[in-house]
Design a protein around this motif. Structure first.
Motif, mmCIF file in Angstrom:
data_model
loop_
_atom_site.group_PDB
_atom_site.id
_atom_site.type_symbol
_atom_site.label_atom_id
_atom_site.label_comp_id
_atom_site.label_asym_id
_atom_site.label_seq_id
_atom_site.Cartn_x
_atom_site.Cartn_y
_atom_site.Cartn_z
ATOM 1 N N LEU A 29 34.463 -2.775 35.898
ATOM 2 C CA LEU A 29 33.650 -3.120 37.257
ATOM 3 C C LEU A 29 34.472 -2.349 38.331
ATOM 4 O O LEU A 29 33.670 -1.487 39.093
ATOM 5 C CB LEU A 29 33.593 -4.362 37.696
ATOM 6 N N LEU A 30 35.720 -2.203 38.466
ATOM 7 C CA LEU A 30 36.519 -1.852 39.562
ATOM 8 C C LEU A 30 36.350 -0.417 39.293
ATOM 9 O O LEU A 30 36.455 0.321 40.465
ATOM 10 C CB LEU A 30 38.049 -2.393 39.681
ATOM 11 N N LYS A 31 36.744 0.160 38.142
ATOM 12 C CA LYS A 31 36.555 1.721 38.007
ATOM 13 C C LYS A 31 35.079 2.301 38.272
ATOM 14 O O LYS A 31 35.010 3.376 39.246
ATOM 15 C CB LYS A 31 36.558 1.928 36.379
ATOM 16 N N GLN A 38 36.838 2.397 48.639
ATOM 17 C CA GLN A 38 37.980 2.461 48.257
ATOM 18 C C GLN A 38 38.804 1.151 48.111
ATOM 19 O O GLN A 38 38.709 0.099 49.080
ATOM 20 C CB GLN A 38 38.809 3.256 49.452
ATOM 21 N N LEU A 39 39.450 0.767 47.129
ATOM 22 C CA LEU A 39 39.746 -0.539 46.670
ATOM 23 C C LEU A 39 41.161 -0.982 46.468
ATOM 24 O O LEU A 39 41.840 -0.117 46.180
ATOM 25 C CB LEU A 39 39.308 -0.878 45.163
ATOM 26 N N TYR A 40 41.416 -1.801 47.017
ATOM 27 C CA TYR A 40 42.724 -2.738 46.968
ATOM 28 C C TYR A 40 42.740 -4.115 46.605
ATOM 29 O O TYR A 40 42.009 -4.861 46.949
ATOM 30 C CB TYR A 40 43.337 -2.482 48.500
ATOM 31 N N ALA A 84 45.450 -2.318 32.859
ATOM 32 C CA ALA A 84 44.023 -2.324 32.458
ATOM 33 C C ALA A 84 43.211 -1.173 33.165
ATOM 34 O O ALA A 84 42.174 -0.573 32.664
ATOM 35 C CB ALA A 84 43.348 -3.579 32.810
ATOM 36 N N LEU A 85 43.599 -0.854 34.237
ATOM 37 C CA LEU A 85 43.176 0.366 34.872
ATOM 38 C C LEU A 85 43.624 1.838 34.598
ATOM 39 O O LEU A 85 43.036 2.872 34.855
ATOM 40 C CB LEU A 85 43.298 0.128 36.614
ATOM 41 N N GLN A 86 44.668 1.588 33.906
ATOM 42 C CA GLN A 86 45.429 2.990 33.676
ATOM 43 C C GLN A 86 45.429 3.921 34.921
ATOM 44 O O GLN A 86 45.958 3.607 35.802
ATOM 45 C CB GLN A 86 44.838 3.515 32.405
ATOM 46 N N GLU A 87 45.075 5.259 34.596
ATOM 47 C CA GLU A 87 45.340 6.066 35.488
ATOM 48 C C GLU A 87 44.550 6.213 36.909
ATOM 49 O O GLU A 87 45.089 6.955 37.544
ATOM 50 C CB GLU A 87 45.174 7.742 34.790
ATOM 51 N N LEU A 88 43.619 5.429 37.193
ATOM 52 C CA LEU A 88 43.155 4.958 38.402
ATOM 53 C C LEU A 88 44.043 4.315 39.319
ATOM 54 O O LEU A 88 43.965 4.375 40.337
ATOM 55 C CB LEU A 88 42.005 4.136 38.200
ATOM 56 N N ALA A 89 45.171 3.600 38.829
ATOM 57 C CA ALA A 89 46.047 3.084 39.806
ATOM 58 C C ALA A 89 47.563 3.426 39.363
ATOM 59 O O ALA A 89 47.698 3.779 38.349
ATOM 60 C CB ALA A 89 45.878 1.454 39.772
ATOM 61 N N GLU A 106 40.667 7.854 48.213
ATOM 62 C CA GLU A 106 39.220 7.873 47.797
ATOM 63 C C GLU A 106 39.328 8.009 46.265
ATOM 64 O O GLU A 106 40.388 8.977 45.600
ATOM 65 C CB GLU A 106 38.410 8.994 48.350
ATOM 66 N N GLY A 107 38.699 6.997 45.450
ATOM 67 C CA GLY A 107 38.817 7.400 43.792
ATOM 68 C C GLY A 107 40.032 6.470 43.357
ATOM 69 O O GLY A 107 39.964 6.629 42.254
ATOM 70 N N ARG A 108 40.849 6.247 44.080
ATOM 71 C CA ARG A 108 42.062 5.509 43.576
ATOM 72 C C ARG A 108 41.949 4.062 43.788
ATOM 73 O O ARG A 108 41.428 3.427 44.889
ATOM 74 C CB ARG A 108 43.315 5.904 44.265
ATOM 75 N N ILE A 109 42.702 3.082 43.107
ATOM 76 C CA ILE A 109 42.696 1.735 43.093
ATOM 77 C C ILE A 109 44.119 1.340 43.489
ATOM 78 O O ILE A 109 45.089 1.569 42.830
ATOM 79 C CB ILE A 109 42.062 0.987 42.088
ATOM 80 N N VAL A 110 44.283 0.487 44.695
ATOM 81 C CA VAL A 110 45.886 0.256 44.996
ATOM 82 C C VAL A 110 45.821 -1.341 44.519
ATOM 83 O O VAL A 110 45.165 -2.194 44.744
ATOM 84 C CB VAL A 110 46.064 0.361 46.436
ATOM 85 N N ILE A 111 46.948 -1.451 43.676
ATOM 86 C CA ILE A 111 47.045 -3.076 43.147
ATOM 87 C C ILE A 111 48.490 -3.630 43.578
ATOM 88 O O ILE A 111 49.481 -2.568 43.404
ATOM 89 C CB ILE A 111 46.914 -3.052 41.669
ATOM 90 N N MET A 112 48.518 -4.649 44.091
ATOM 91 C CA MET A 112 49.897 -5.051 44.469
ATOM 92 C C MET A 112 49.765 -6.600 44.206
ATOM 93 O O MET A 112 48.820 -7.235 43.750
ATOM 94 C CB MET A 112 50.155 -4.719 45.826
#
Ligand code: UTP
Length: 227
Positions: A29-31, A38-40, A84-89, A106-112
């Motif tokens: 879904l996040l992908k 732009q997701l964080y 789980a998101l692999q190369e997107l984050a 844009e197109g990247r997901i930041v996870i913290m």
């Protein structure tokens, strides 16, 4: 592109019920949504945080030490979502709000996860939303909205569809604890009220609800807090 910050409670990420399967679906879904938004994502510690905190508390350690363990668990949860998101984050989990904000693109997901002792991941998500100028914050939690009273204790409790910042303020400072724990922590609430940042409280395990909330739909089952 709208920027959206998600505070993903540990109770959503690792409740111990088909967590791997849920994580794969959440990652999909996040992908998909990362093409439009732009997701964080700020991950909570959940039951592993509580395990380490309670164990260290039983050893008589300081609050600082307990928070340090809590933060480490939020980061391990963040790392699992990153896998789980692999190369997107990015491989590396950012450790400060500034670092996370700088990684946004844009197109990247930041996870913290968490940042410093004394905070919570709700507070971190609000600080990050403020830093990146996000359009909204989604609190993906184990309750499905804000209620007039605790629905587990009071059969007359009703879900509130819309709330103003002033009403949130009243609720948080009031002594009746209507929905209080489910809403958002005090530090985070302070920031959203000051910045007038729309905050959506939704059931994080319901991925269709998550899709609606991230997309900024007004037709969610949860609660929208805004002006
Ligand atoms: P959270 O309280 O944010 O995670 O962090 P949670 O329990 O998964 O959140 P919910 O209830 O599902 O929404 C776990 C612990 O980590 C420490 C605190 O001790 C917190 O209780 N922590 C977390 C910090 O000290 N600083 C942070 O920035 C984040």
């Amino acid at each position: 592109m709208d920027k959206v910050v998600i505070s993903l409670g540990g109770s959503i990420l690792i409740p111990g019920e088909n967590d791997g399967e849920f994580l794969a679906k959440l990652a999909n879904l996040l992908k998909e949504l990362s093409k439009t938004y732009q997701l964080y994502v700020v991950c909570g510690g959940g039951k592993i945080a509580r395990y380490y905190i309670n164990t260290a508390r039983a050893m008589g350690r300081s609050e600082f030490d307990l928070d340090t363990l809590g933060i480490m668990t939020t980061r391990i949860n963040a790392k699992m979502l990153q896998l789980a998101l692999q190369e997107l984050a990015e491989d590396k989990i950012p450790e400060t709000v500034e670092e996370a904000a700088a990684m946004g693109a844009e197109g990247r997901i930041v996870i913290m996860g968490g940042t410093v002792p004394g905070h919570t991941t709700d507070g971190v998500s609000a600080a990050l939303a403020e830093a990146v100028g996000a359009q909204r914050i989604i609190n993906a939690t184990s309750v499905d909205g804000v209620y007039t009273a605790d629905p587990k204790k009071d059969p007359r409790a009703e879900k509130i569809k819309n709330m103003t910042f002033a009403e949130l303020n009243e609720m948080l400072k009031g002594d009746h604890d209507a929905g209080k724990s489910g809403v958002f922590d005090a530090m985070g609430a302070e920031i959203v009220m000051r910045r007038r940042l729309p905050l959506l409280i939704v059931s994080g395990r319901d991925l269709e609800e998550m899709r609606r909330a991230i997309s900024g739909s007004l037709e969610i089952n949860g609660t929208i807090i805004s002006d």
